[in-house]
Design a protein around this motif. Structure first.
Motif, short mmCIF file in Angstrom:
data_model
loop_
_atom_site.label_atom_id
_atom_site.label_comp_id
_atom_site.label_asym_id
_atom_site.label_seq_id
_atom_site.Cartn_x
_atom_site.Cartn_y
_atom_site.Cartn_z
N VAL A 1 51.73 39.08 1.59
CA VAL A 1 52.94 39.42 0.84
C VAL A 1 52.73 40.73 0.10
CG1 VAL A 1 54.38 38.75 -1.15
CG2 VAL A 1 53.73 37.02 0.55
N LEU A 2 53.72 41.59 0.18
CA LEU A 2 53.77 42.81 -0.62
C LEU A 2 55.21 42.97 -1.09
CD1 LEU A 2 52.73 45.43 -1.84
CD2 LEU A 2 52.90 46.50 0.42
N ASN A 3 55.48 42.48 -2.30
CA ASN A 3 56.82 42.52 -2.87
C ASN A 3 56.90 43.58 -3.96
OD1 ASN A 3 57.58 40.44 -1.21
ND2 ASN A 3 57.58 38.87 -2.81
N ASP A 4 57.91 44.39 -3.89
CA ASP A 4 58.18 45.48 -4.83
C ASP A 4 59.34 45.01 -5.71
OD1 ASP A 4 58.46 47.94 -6.05
OD2 ASP A 4 58.94 49.04 -4.22
N ASP A 5 59.02 44.45 -6.88
CA ASP A 5 59.99 43.71 -7.69
C ASP A 5 60.47 44.49 -8.91
OD1 ASP A 5 59.74 41.56 -5.99
OD2 ASP A 5 58.40 40.41 -7.30
N THR A 6 61.77 44.37 -9.19
CA THR A 6 62.37 44.87 -10.42
C THR A 6 63.06 43.70 -11.11
OG1 THR A 6 62.73 47.07 -9.46
CG2 THR A 6 64.01 46.50 -11.42
N GLY B 1 62.69 44.21 3.79
CA GLY B 1 63.67 43.21 3.40
C GLY B 1 64.21 43.51 2.02
N ASP B 2 65.50 43.25 1.81
CA ASP B 2 66.14 43.58 0.53
C ASP B 2 66.80 42.32 -0.02
OD1 ASP B 2 67.74 44.53 -1.54
OD2 ASP B 2 68.21 46.40 -0.53
N PRO C 1 59.84 38.13 12.41
CA PRO C 1 58.62 37.70 13.10
C PRO C 1 57.65 38.83 13.39
CG PRO C 1 60.53 37.57 14.56
CD PRO C 1 61.06 37.82 13.19
N GLU C 2 58.13 40.06 13.36
CA GLU C 2 57.25 41.21 13.58
C GLU C 2 56.68 41.76 12.28
OE1 GLU C 2 59.38 44.07 15.88
OE2 GLU C 2 59.48 42.79 17.66
N ARG C 3 57.08 41.15 11.16
CA ARG C 3 56.62 41.62 9.85
C ARG C 3 56.12 40.43 9.03
NH1 ARG C 3 59.46 46.74 8.71
NH2 ARG C 3 58.89 46.55 6.51
N MET C 4 55.13 39.71 9.58
CA MET C 4 54.61 38.53 8.90
C MET C 4 53.45 38.87 7.98
SD MET C 4 56.63 36.15 9.77
CE MET C 4 55.73 34.83 8.96
N ASN C 5 52.65 39.87 8.34
CA ASN C 5 51.44 40.16 7.59
C ASN C 5 50.77 41.40 8.17
OD1 ASN C 5 50.89 38.13 9.88
ND2 ASN C 5 48.83 38.96 9.46
N LYS D 1 62.05 44.12 -2.91
CA LYS D 1 61.89 44.70 -1.57
C LYS D 1 60.66 44.06 -0.93
CE LYS D 1 65.09 48.07 -1.50
NZ LYS D 1 66.07 48.30 -0.42
N HIS D 2 60.85 43.47 0.23
CA HIS D 2 59.78 42.72 0.89
C HIS D 2 59.24 43.52 2.08
CE1 HIS D 2 61.18 39.46 -1.55
NE2 HIS D 2 62.24 39.20 -0.81
N THR D 3 57.98 43.93 2.01
CA THR D 3 57.36 44.58 3.16
C THR D 3 57.14 43.59 4.29
OG1 THR D 3 56.28 46.31 1.86
CG2 THR D 3 55.26 45.77 3.97
N PHE D 4 56.75 42.35 3.92
CA PHE D 4 56.51 41.30 4.91
C PHE D 4 57.46 40.13 4.64
CE2 PHE D 4 52.38 43.44 4.13
CZ PHE D 4 52.26 44.06 5.35
N SER D 5 57.61 39.27 5.65
CA SER D 5 58.53 38.13 5.54
C SER D 5 58.24 37.33 4.28
CB SER D 5 58.39 37.24 6.78
OG SER D 5 58.83 37.91 7.94
N PHE D 6 59.33 37.01 3.56
CA PHE D 6 59.19 36.29 2.29
C PHE D 6 60.54 35.68 1.94
CE2 PHE D 6 59.08 35.86 -2.34
CZ PHE D 6 57.80 35.35 -2.55
#
Length: 238
Positions: A43-48, A12-13, A33-37, A22-27
């Motif tokens: 949650v795995l957020n790649d933040d700038t 997710g962007d 629904p296929e990327r909840m955990n 950038k969201h690896t899982f829903s956030f």
């Protein structure tokens, strides 16, 4: 052996101007629904975060929240009285438990902050809120595995309320390491590639790819270029 592959460009962007995540899982507004955990890894957020900007005071509860700065300095304040700066080489953890309020800001007037925000579902509810932060010796992960988080307060790294281990490694091209799961009966490993190219149990991976693997006892990791990796071993079965 079971696996799931999340290529970097499928995340997710969310670009809010001051924050690019950038969201690896829903956030938040990203819902898949296929990327909840991955097990208890929620949650795995790649933040700038832009210069002098950040997250205002906001609440959390009943979640283990881990921050790993990659570049720049992040200022943290919370209602437990903590006022700290976390930087590359540090790891921060909060057990939100019955509830915490905190804020996070880029402490640099002239450069971005990049950090990972990770949420793990705890195995205990309504615990007393807790904060910890340590500085790691990154030399201890050069061409070997460095444990940075565990369920045990007496072990290396920080600890959380969950049967979870985080490990980091920086490998030169051609180097190999083997990771042995602490609890292969119930746990799997989610590997997040911070830099470079690597092959894990035969799967080729590139920068910012995520790779979940379970029903294995070991991971065979070979660096195809200079690489940095975060391994998150978490419960995936009850």
């Amino acid at each position: 052996m079971n696996t799931i592959l999340h290529k970097a460009n499928t995340r997710g962007d969310a670009n809010h101007g001051w924050l690019h995540s950038k969201h690896t899982f829903s956030f938040a507004n990203y819902h898949n629904p296929e990327r909840m955990n991955f097990g208890v890894l929620r949650v795995l957020n790649d933040d700038t975060v832009s210069e002098n900007r950040g997250f205002g005071t906001h609440p959390h509860r009943d979640m283990e929240i881990i921050s790993i700065p990659l570049e720049g300095d992040l200022k943290h304040e919370d209602n437990m009285g903590n006022k700290t700066i976390i930087k590359s080489g540090d790891i921060q953890v909060m057990s939100a438990g019955t509830g915490v309020m905190h804020s996070e800001y880029n402490n640099n007037p002239d450069k971005l902050v990049k950090f990972l925000q990770i949420w793990v579902i705890p195995n205990k509810q309504n615990v007393e809120p807790r904060y910890d932060q340590i500085t790691l010796d990154t030399a201890d992960r050069k061409n070997k595995l460095q444990q940075v988080l565990s369920p045990n307060a007496d072990d290396a790294g920080v600890w959380i309320h969950q049967n979870t281990w985080f490990t980091m490694t920086n490998l030169d091209a051609g180097k190999e390491v083997k990771y042995e799961l602490n609890d292969s009966k119930y746990n799997g490993v989610y590997a997040f590639i911070l830099k470079g190219d690597v092959t894990i149990n035969g799967q080729a991976l590139n920068e910012r790819d995520g790779f979940g693997i379970w029903d294995v006892e070991t991971l065979d990791i070979k660096a195809d270029s200079g690489t940095e990796i975060l391994l998150m071993e978490v419960p995936v079965k009850e």
